[in-house]
Structure formats: structure tokens, C-alpha cells
Design a protein around this motif. Sequence first.
Motif, short mmCIF file in Angstrom:
data_model
loop_
_atom_site.label_atom_id
_atom_site.label_comp_id
_atom_site.label_asym_id
_atom_site.label_seq_id
_atom_site.Cartn_x
_atom_site.Cartn_y
_atom_site.Cartn_z
N VAL A 9 0.84 -1.19 0.00
CA VAL A 9 0.00 0.00 0.00
C VAL A 9 0.88 1.24 0.00
O VAL A 9 1.78 1.36 0.83
N GLU A 10 0.60 2.16 -0.90
CA GLU A 10 1.33 3.42 -0.94
C GLU A 10 1.06 4.21 0.34
O GLU A 10 -0.04 4.16 0.89
N ASP A 13 -2.10 6.20 0.88
CA ASP A 13 -3.35 5.43 0.88
C ASP A 13 -3.57 4.64 2.16
O ASP A 13 -4.57 3.94 2.28
N SER A 16 -7.07 5.14 4.32
CA SER A 16 -8.28 4.60 3.68
C SER A 16 -8.16 3.09 3.50
O SER A 16 -9.14 2.36 3.64
N PHE A 17 -6.93 2.59 3.23
CA PHE A 17 -6.75 1.15 3.09
C PHE A 17 -7.03 0.44 4.40
O PHE A 17 -7.70 -0.60 4.42
N ASP A 20 -10.73 0.16 4.80
CA ASP A 20 -11.27 -0.83 3.87
C ASP A 20 -10.93 -2.25 4.31
O ASP A 20 -11.75 -3.16 4.21
#
Length: 108
Positions: A9-10, A13, A16-17, A20
Motif C-alpha cells: 500500500v502506498e 493510501d 483509507s486502506f 477498507d
Amino acid sequence: MLVVNRFRVEQGDATSFAEDLANAHALLAAKPGYVAGTVGRNLDDPALWVLETRWANVGSYRRALSAYDVKLGAVPLLSRALDEPSAYEVIGDDGAAGLNEARPRELG
């Protein structure tokens, strides 16, 4: 059975990751046959995340993935996992005896 899904994951992000991933985990955890699970982040490389889940049997896991709410709310995220094998048999007290035999598995 044990399922390990790893994700890269960047940095921008990550927030939000994480949300999620927590939602996807909650959807899976609500399914029959779910035993336990955790979400984690690598200590040395914070871009690596993991979702580890345990299931009563492979059939429970496959049925969970087929559920409508999981297809909508978790599968899109799970499709972002690193392309590597993710399902594992758990080794019991008997060691590796009878482990990973070339035979169909019970769906349970």
C-alpha cells in the motif's frame, strides 16, 4: 485452515486502506466457519499489510468468498493482494504427517 493475504500500500493510501481492510475483515468474520483473524502491518516495511484469517475448513472459506456482501465489500480489496499462494493447512501436534497430500479436500 489459514489464509494469509498480503498487500503493498502506498503511504498516502494507508488510512483509507486500513479502513477498507477492517471492513473486509468484518464481512468475512460474520460468515459461518470463521474462527479468528487479524490485520497487521509490517514492522520493517510499513507499506506491507496483512489480513490473516482462520477457518474451520476450506469449504467455509470458499462459501464466505461467494457470499453476495463479501463479493461487493471485500473481494475488490482482496483482489489487490500480492499474487502469491494464500491458503495454508495448519500443522497439528502430529507434525507434518499427512499434510498437503495430493487429494481433494473435504468441503466441510
